[in-house]
Scaffold this motif. Structure first.
Motif, PDB file in Angstrom:
ATOM      1  N   PRO A  81      90.209 -32.536   6.073  1.00 33.96           N
ATOM      2  CA  PRO A  81      88.814 -32.226   5.748  1.00 33.96           C
ATOM      3  C   PRO A  81      88.415 -30.880   6.300  1.00 33.96           C
ATOM      4  O   PRO A  81      88.518 -30.622   7.494  1.00 33.96           O
ATOM      5  CB  PRO A  81      88.029 -33.366   6.417  1.00 33.96           C
ATOM      6  N   GLY A  82      87.960 -30.022   5.417  1.00 34.22           N
ATOM      7  CA  GLY A  82      87.533 -28.696   5.832  1.00 34.22           C
ATOM      8  C   GLY A  82      88.685 -27.759   6.101  1.00 34.22           C
ATOM      9  O   GLY A  82      88.489 -26.580   6.322  1.00 34.22           O
ATOM     10  N   THR A 127      75.463 -29.827   6.047  1.00 35.43           N
ATOM     11  CA  THR A 127      76.802 -30.341   6.334  1.00 35.43           C
ATOM     12  C   THR A 127      77.831 -29.758   5.380  1.00 35.43           C
ATOM     13  O   THR A 127      78.940 -29.382   5.784  1.00 35.43           O
ATOM     14  CB  THR A 127      76.795 -31.877   6.237  1.00 35.43           C
ATOM     15  N   HIS A 130      78.623 -26.069   6.316  1.00 33.39           N
ATOM     16  CA  HIS A 130      79.385 -25.905   7.553  1.00 33.39           C
ATOM     17  C   HIS A 130      80.813 -26.418   7.424  1.00 33.39           C
ATOM     18  O   HIS A 130      81.711 -25.928   8.104  1.00 33.39           O
ATOM     19  CB  HIS A 130      78.674 -26.632   8.696  1.00 33.39           C
ATOM     20  N   ASN A 131      81.035 -27.394   6.561  1.00 35.08           N
ATOM     21  CA  ASN A 131      82.366 -27.982   6.435  1.00 35.08           C
ATOM     22  C   ASN A 131      83.131 -27.433   5.238  1.00 35.08           C
ATOM     23  O   ASN A 131      84.096 -26.697   5.381  1.00 35.08           O
ATOM     24  CB  ASN A 131      82.261 -29.507   6.347  1.00 35.08           C
ATOM     25  N   GLU A 132      82.694 -27.776   4.042  1.00 33.28           N
ATOM     26  CA  GLU A 132      83.457 -27.457   2.840  1.00 33.28           C
ATOM     27  C   GLU A 132      83.239 -26.042   2.327  1.00 33.28           C
ATOM     28  O   GLU A 132      84.024 -25.562   1.517  1.00 33.28           O
ATOM     29  CB  GLU A 132      83.119 -28.464   1.738  1.00 33.28           C
ATOM     30  N   ALA A 134      82.681 -23.352   4.449  1.00 32.93           N
ATOM     31  CA  ALA A 134      82.802 -22.422   5.570  1.00 32.93           C
ATOM     32  C   ALA A 134      83.509 -21.148   5.114  1.00 32.93           C
ATOM     33  O   ALA A 134      84.599 -21.196   4.557  1.00 32.93           O
ATOM     34  CB  ALA A 134      83.568 -23.085   6.709  1.00 32.93           C
TER      35      ALA A 134
END
Length: 668
Positions: A81-82, A127, A130-132, A134
């Motif tokens: 993830p990420g 969210t 910041h995660n997917e 970035a």
């Protein structure tokens, strides 16, 4: 770590199979013999060799096990993830329609009693960024009356967070389709881009036919089952018994409303009706699922503004209040003051225009002050000289607090206008009226009042003045009707009707109602130097919204104004050049379609069929494919599946090539 294909785990059976092959492998030894007569004995010894033997440490065994294990892992498509490479550009669409203000009980430990879909969407966007997303360039679009580009190619976290925090629900008619079309245009021809739509699924317009060149997916905001009862219609009118005016008649108003329960549950609550802030009545009611009911309120007290409040525990609050004003022309009471009998043409013209005329005659020199009328008039018409009693006491207060129309007040000592072209301004009083060919013998010599603007002039002299004084409209005909042939012209009834309509609409409490965010023709005074929408009641006042200045053009305030985005009661505050301030009210309503909270669609039905919004083959990005994890998260893989097949084939060929070594019993 997330696994893209758990089904590929079956290939892991090759690992114990390889080990079993080595356990059952026969070992052949080189035995020197001195004579061929011993072959039979050697064969018997070889055939009697046990197939089950101790597993030996061979390099080929470990290489084959490693190859098979790597192949199993590759086929399972592991994803961190990420950790996967984010696209260069991410275009986010935030659904800020009215339904996003719907509230529900907040989770335990959240510190809040209720949370809205809007707050959940903001957190989901943060969210995701910041995660997917970035390191990606972020473009943020918001739905509204038209698509709004809030950010374009932004990478600064502080700017992104600031813009997300400022997202607010838009309660008007939302441009769903236009926003999706703009997103498709902005990403046309791009290769390393993804479009993500954040919505509660309450999407009111079909967008399945809009094609994208990039992958698109929907990030659903959990909506759940919502309950809503809405005020669909609310209006007031003068009661029938008030149509005939008399000194003893009362003044009553009738109200009518329609309530719709669009949810699948029973809703209970109260209908509270206010007049100018005073509670007039309250009624306890309940509505069955999908029920629409109408209610009538009789013999209401007269008021400038009526407010109907639906006091119930539902999840959507924007349609729980409605406002109404007495419609113009429904109850016009005109106090006609004249010295003597007055002009018969004027009296008849007022009655033809729908006014209830109460005549008051006075005589010059009698020094008496007549009593105020039993029924307060809506406007005052004075023909001829102004009576002395109108300049003091209660009569002065009456004239200051109501529209005043004076005709021929100073024409007794007037002068002839001479030969000159009559000039007219574009004004509601002069609409559909022409003064060409009208004879006027004398025009008054009084100075033009400070509040006045000459809307009709002849020979440089003001013939008709109009304006606002202390917030009340003023109209003055600077000539006597007896000194003109105007009453004999076909335009005369039209002029009387226009004058009454303008005086009443300018002084009336309500401008009307309009849907949030739409454009409306707003009557702004010609002499206004400041004008703004000031929240008075409803959601706008509860949220402490600031006053909104009206839009100006090169020649003053434009007539078509955009209404505020938040429902509620607004006051149109205007400040004239003389410093006087006037107030008129406008009811801003939400788009009724947003109150139907039972039309949510699953994310795969919003734009295109399937588990995700995947464009047709000819419109997809080259080399890109979509898969979905067991948790429902969609992953974009760049040429992953073809390479996996090639690697699997190469490993299988390697194992097959080593089969001969296995058969001969030789291994490394």
């Amino acid at each position: 770590m997330q696994i893209g294909s758990w089904a590929s785990l079956w290939f892991g059976l090759t690992l114990p199979a390889i080990i079993l092959m080595y356990l059952f492998k026969r070992t052949y030894m080189d035995i020197p013999v001195t004579s061929h007569l011993l072959w039979r004995r050697v064969l018997r010894n070889v055939e009697a060799n046990r197939p089950w033997q101790k597993l030996q440490n061979r390099l080929l065994l470990w290489l084959q096990l490693l190859a098979a294990a790597l192949l199993v892992v590759a086929l399972m498509q592991p994803v961190l993830p990420g950790g996967s490479k984010a696209p260069k550009h991410v275009l986010l669409i935030a659904d800020v329609s009215g339904s996003m203000s719907t509230t529900k009980e907040a989770p335990e430990g959240d510190g809040e009693e209720y949370s809205s879909r809007m707050s959940e969407m903001k957190q989901a966007i943060r969210t995701f960024i910041h995660n997917e997303a970035a390191g990606s360039e972020v473009t943020l679009l918001a739905t509204g009356s038209e698509p709004e580009v809030l950010l374009a190619g932004e990478m600064d976290d502080s700017r992104l967070t600031e813009e997300i925090d400022q997202l607010q629900p838009f309660y008007g008619k939302t441009a769903y389709r236009e926003t999706i079309s703009l997103a498709a245009s902005l990403t046309r021809g791009e290769t390393d881009t993804e479009v993500v739509v954040f919505t509660d699924g309450d999407w009111k317009e079909a967008s399945q036919d809009i094609l994208f060149d990039v992958p698109v997916r929907v990030q659903p905001i959990e909506a759940g089952q919502a309950v809503n009862a809405a005020i669909q219609q609310f209006g007031v009118k003068a009661a029938q018994e008030d149509k005939v005016s008399s000194a003893s008649s009362g003044s009553h108003v009738t109200g009518v409303t329609t309530i719709l329960n669009s949810s699948n549950e029973r809703v209970e609550g109260a209908l509270n009706l206010y007049g100018d802030g005073k509670l007039l009545l309250s009624r306890q009611v309940q509505w069955e699922p999908k029920q629409r009911a109408s209610y009538t309120f009789n013999r209401l007290e007269p008021a400038k503004v009526y407010r109907l409040q639906l006091d119930t525990k539902d999840d959507y609050h924007a349609d729980n209040e409605a406002y109404a004003f007495l419609s113009p022309g429904s109850n016009k009471r005109v106090l006609f003051i004249a010295e003597g009998e007055g002009n018969w043409f004027l009296d008849k013209g007022l009655r033809l225009a729908g006014a209830e005329v109460v005549r008051l005659q006075w005589k010059s020199g009698d020094g008496q002050t007549p009593p105020l009328p039993a029924v307060t008039p809506d406007l005052v018409v004075v023909e001829g000289s102004r009576p002395p009693f109108l300049s003091s006491g209660a009569w002065l207060k009456l004239s200051q607090q109501h529209p005043l129309w004076e005709i021929g007040a100073s024409s007794a000592a007037g002068q002839q206008p001479g030969i000159g072209k009559i000039e007219m301004l574009n004004h509601p009083v002069t609409r559909y009226v022409s003064f060409d060919g009208i004879y006027i013998d004398r025009i008054g010599t009084a100075d033009q009042p400070a509040w006045a603007q000459a809307i009709v002039s002849a020979g440089g002299k003001g013939v008709i003045w109009a304006g606002t004084e202390q917030g009340q409209p003023r109209l003055q005909f600077n000539f006597s009707l007896e000194d003109s042939d105007l009453p004999l012209k076909p335009e005369f009834p039209i002029l009387i009707s226009n004058s009454l309509a303008w005086l009443e609409s300018s002084a009336g409490a309500g401008i009307g109602r309009g849907t949030a965010g739409t454009a409306m023709d707003v009557p702004v005074a010609l002499d206004a130097v400041q004008a703004s929408w000031v929240p008075v009641s409803g959601l706008a006042a509860e949220q402490s919204r600031a006053a909104i200045p009206l839009e100006k053009g090169k020649q003053g305030f434009v007539s078509m104004q955009r209404l505020p985005d938040v429902p509620g009661l607004y006051a149109l505050e205007q400040k004239g050049a003389d410093g006087q301030t006037s107030r008129r009210y406008l009811a801003v309503t939400p788009d009724p379609a947003e109150g139907d909270l039972q039309v949510q669609k699953s994310p795969d039905k919003l734009f295109a069929p399937g588990d995700s919004v995947v464009p047709p083959t000819e419109h997809r990005t080259a080399g890109a494919s979509q898969t979905q994890t067991s948790s429902g998260q969609e992953i974009t893989l760049q040429d992953a599946l073809p390479w996996m097949r090639m690697i699997a084939g190469a490993v299988l060929l390697l194992i097959a090539a080593e089969w001969g070594v296995y058969q001969r019993g030789r291994s490394i």
